[in-house]
Design a protein around this motif. Structure first.
Motif, PDB file in Angstrom:
ATOM      1  N   LEU A   6      17.816  26.323  45.736  1.00 27.64           N
ATOM      2  CA  LEU A   6      18.986  25.798  46.428  1.00 27.64           C
ATOM      3  C   LEU A   6      20.220  26.523  45.928  1.00 27.64           C
ATOM      4  O   LEU A   6      20.174  27.205  44.898  1.00 27.64           O
ATOM      5  CB  LEU A   6      19.092  24.296  46.190  1.00 27.64           C
ATOM      6  N   ARG A  10      24.581  24.106  42.551  1.00 28.39           N
ATOM      7  CA  ARG A  10      23.947  23.033  41.797  1.00 28.39           C
ATOM      8  C   ARG A  10      24.074  23.270  40.292  1.00 28.39           C
ATOM      9  O   ARG A  10      23.901  22.365  39.504  1.00 28.39           O
ATOM     10  CB  ARG A  10      22.468  22.923  42.183  1.00 28.39           C
ATOM     11  N   SER A 315      22.599  27.122  58.003  1.00 27.45           N
ATOM     12  CA  SER A 315      22.196  25.772  58.405  1.00 27.45           C
ATOM     13  C   SER A 315      22.519  25.514  59.871  1.00 27.45           C
ATOM     14  O   SER A 315      21.733  24.893  60.599  1.00 27.45           O
ATOM     15  CB  SER A 315      22.898  24.733  57.527  1.00 27.45           C
ATOM     16  N   SER A 326      12.416  16.597  58.622  1.00 29.94           N
ATOM     17  CA  SER A 326      13.220  17.660  58.013  1.00 29.94           C
ATOM     18  C   SER A 326      13.977  17.146  56.796  1.00 29.94           C
ATOM     19  O   SER A 326      14.449  16.003  56.771  1.00 29.94           O
ATOM     20  CB  SER A 326      14.209  18.220  59.028  1.00 29.94           C
ATOM     21  N   LEU A 327      14.109  18.009  55.802  1.00 31.17           N
ATOM     22  CA  LEU A 327      14.879  17.707  54.604  1.00 31.17           C
ATOM     23  C   LEU A 327      16.269  18.316  54.720  1.00 31.17           C
ATOM     24  O   LEU A 327      16.419  19.479  55.108  1.00 31.17           O
ATOM     25  CB  LEU A 327      14.188  18.265  53.356  1.00 31.17           C
ATOM     26  N   PHE A 329      20.338  18.294  52.652  1.00 29.24           N
ATOM     27  CA  PHE A 329      20.948  18.016  51.354  1.00 29.24           C
ATOM     28  C   PHE A 329      22.454  18.168  51.443  1.00 29.24           C
ATOM     29  O   PHE A 329      22.995  18.830  52.332  1.00 29.24           O
ATOM     30  CB  PHE A 329      20.376  18.939  50.263  1.00 29.24           C
ATOM     31  N   THR A 331      25.477  19.406  48.890  1.00 30.57           N
ATOM     32  CA  THR A 331      25.709  20.038  47.604  1.00 30.57           C
ATOM     33  C   THR A 331      26.526  19.107  46.720  1.00 30.57           C
ATOM     34  O   THR A 331      27.465  18.454  47.186  1.00 30.57           O
ATOM     35  CB  THR A 331      26.452  21.374  47.763  1.00 30.57           C
ATOM     36  N   LYS A 372      19.678  14.655  48.473  1.00 29.08           N
ATOM     37  CA  LYS A 372      18.624  15.275  49.278  1.00 29.08           C
ATOM     38  C   LYS A 372      17.729  14.177  49.838  1.00 29.08           C
ATOM     39  O   LYS A 372      17.338  13.257  49.116  1.00 29.08           O
ATOM     40  CB  LYS A 372      17.800  16.242  48.419  1.00 29.08           C
ATOM     41  N   GLN A 401      23.621  20.184  54.620  1.00 31.95           N
ATOM     42  CA  GLN A 401      22.991  21.470  54.888  1.00 31.95           C
ATOM     43  C   GLN A 401      21.495  21.259  55.041  1.00 31.95           C
ATOM     44  O   GLN A 401      20.944  20.223  54.629  1.00 31.95           O
ATOM     45  CB  GLN A 401      23.268  22.461  53.750  1.00 31.95           C
ATOM     46  N   THR A 403      17.607  22.329  54.236  1.00 31.19           N
ATOM     47  CA  THR A 403      16.900  22.947  53.115  1.00 31.19           C
ATOM     48  C   THR A 403      16.274  24.278  53.526  1.00 31.19           C
ATOM     49  O   THR A 403      15.982  24.517  54.710  1.00 31.19           O
ATOM     50  CB  THR A 403      15.793  22.023  52.592  1.00 31.19           C
ATOM     51  N   GLU A 405      13.288  25.225  53.270  1.00 31.79           N
ATOM     52  CA  GLU A 405      12.007  25.046  53.948  1.00 31.79           C
ATOM     53  C   GLU A 405      12.201  24.880  55.454  1.00 31.79           C
ATOM     54  O   GLU A 405      11.470  25.454  56.259  1.00 31.79           O
ATOM     55  CB  GLU A 405      11.278  23.815  53.387  1.00 31.79           C
ATOM     56  N   THR A 406      13.205  24.104  55.839  1.00 32.45           N
ATOM     57  CA  THR A 406      13.480  23.910  57.265  1.00 32.45           C
ATOM     58  C   THR A 406      13.999  25.185  57.898  1.00 32.45           C
ATOM     59  O   THR A 406      13.660  25.515  59.043  1.00 32.45           O
ATOM     60  CB  THR A 406      14.503  22.777  57.455  1.00 32.45           C
TER      61      THR A 406
END
Length: 414
Positions: A6, A10, A315, A326-327, A329, A331, A372, A401, A403, A405-406
């Motif tokens: 990410l 972070r 994104s 879907s995931l 998040f 920040t 998240k 935003q 992730t 993976e998505t």
């Protein structure tokens, strides 16, 4: 499937600045009390921040053309026993900075200072927002590039706390004993003498914390130096009291009235002052006034202009792939809060907000409290499609935003 981290934001936080010092230990023992040196044997510790190779780009972003931040560029030199000298940043006819003139000044011993870096650098803005999210005080960041055997500023006192992040080279700091603890902004500036000094040498990767009021100076020797000064502009108890009386004045006509004509010639009516203070004490004890003051201070914190983060267009490109699994998040650097009024709930972030019916309170609170989550995990009186529509809205407005993976699904890589 490719594995990606990410965003680096972070990691750009207070824990990261202080490591290996524990943040709670720092806040309990050093905050507002004494200097702290965090020495590391890691010259690449701050590699995720702009460094020596990015200085020209930051100069262009700060003082080029008709930029409103042009005043944040300073070229300054202080020689012991002499008055400090300062040069203006010159521009070419097309509005670009005269970088060769800055190079010449640097070779002649002048330091290059770029103030307000949180307004021009995405990484620095993330760092600033992360610190504000923890401390709830305003954070601004300045850059200082000093040539070898140079000194930008004479001994002085800051009225805000600072973290010095050493990015390149070596700098030597002399820190004296305060003549007054925790001075207020606007305090009378007098010539500063360094008494009972402590000496600190900062190498790349090191951090020095200085509470406000500690007189100090910094010089280079055999190497140039590049560091960031992360300024913590604290909301003090006196600021709280001023805000509180401002809130109270909206409901109490006594505070809105004029002082008596000719009041300088005689004593005040002390009973009137006592009555007002008694009402103030009662309002504070009730708790509602304090909550109103916190909201006003929070509004000021939200409205501080900073550079946008990075990567959000990716994104936006992936919105069409969102579904209930879907995931998404938020920040940690993007501080947000939920505010409820009669008939409306809103989630506020940066200089933006999204509002809806008051039944969205649990939904917005969930989003504000979780960094998240999957779309289907959102609570509240919403259908699956309404949850998806809300997430799409919040991605579009810049709060959430998608992730990696998505994003990979959207790019056809999985």
């Amino acid at each position: 499937m490719a594995v990606r981290n990410l965003p680096v934001s972070r990691q750009l936080n207070l824990d990261w600045i202080l490591h290996p010092v524990i943040t709670s230990d720092f806040l309990g023992s050093d905050w507002e009390t004494r200097p702290l040196l965090v020495a590391r044997d890691d010259i690449d510790y701050f590699a995720s921040l702009p460094g020596l190779n990015e200085v020209e780009e930051l100069i262009a972003a700060t003082c080029g053309g008709n930029s409103p931040t042009r005043a944040d560029m300073r070229i300054i030199r202080s020689d012991r026993g002499e008055r400090p000298s300062e040069l203006d940043a010159q521009l070419h006819g097309n509005g670009t900075p005269d970088i060769q003139a800055i190079y010449r000044a640097y070779q002649n011993g002048y330091s290059v200072v770029i103030n307000g870096l949180h307004r021009t650098s995405a990484a620095i803005a993330d760092l600033s927002r992360n610190l504000e999210g923890v401390l709830h005080h305003r954070v601004g960041v300045n850059l200082y590039l000093t040539p070898r055997r140079g000194q930008g500023f004479a001994p002085h006192v800051d009225t805000h706390d600072v973290f010095i992040l050493q990015l390149h080279g070596v700098k030597h700091w002399r820190v004296g004993t305060p003549s007054k603890d925790l001075p207020l902004p606007g305090a009378e500036r007098r010539p500063v003498e360094l008494v009972d000094c402590s000496d600190f040498t900062l190498n790349p990767g090191d951090v020095l914390y200085l509470p406000r009021g500690f007189p100090h100076e910094a010089i280079t020797s055999d190497s140039s130096s590049l560091h960031l000064t992360v300024g913590i502009h604290a909301y003090r108890w006196v600021d709280f009291m001023i805000e509180a009386f401002g809130v109270m004045a909206g409901n109490d006509v006594r505070l809105r009235g004029a002082l008596p004509p000719g009041f300088l010639d005689g004593p005040f009516e002390t009973q009137r002052i006592s009555d007002i203070l008694e009402s103030f004490t009662s309002a504070v004890q009730d708790g509602a006034l304090a909550e109103q003051v916190k909201a006003r201070i929070g509004d000021k914190l939200f409205k501080e202009g900073k550079a946008a983060g990075s990567g959000h267009f990716r994104s936006l490109d992936s919105i069409q792939s969102l579904n209930s699994e879907s995931l998404v998040f938020r920040t940690p650097s993007l501080f947000c809060k939920v505010r409820s009024t009669s008939g409306e709930s809103r989630i506020e972030f940066a200089t933006n907000f999204v509002a809806g019916p008051e039944y969205l309170d649990p939904t917005f609170n969930f989003i504000a409290e979780h960094h998240k989550f999957a779309v289907h995990e959102i609570p509240g009186m919403l259908s699956a499609q309404e949850k998806l529509d809300l997430v799409i809205r919040l991605v579009g407005e810049g709060l959430l935003q998608i992730t990696p993976e998505t994003e990979e699904v959207a790019d056809g890589r999985r």
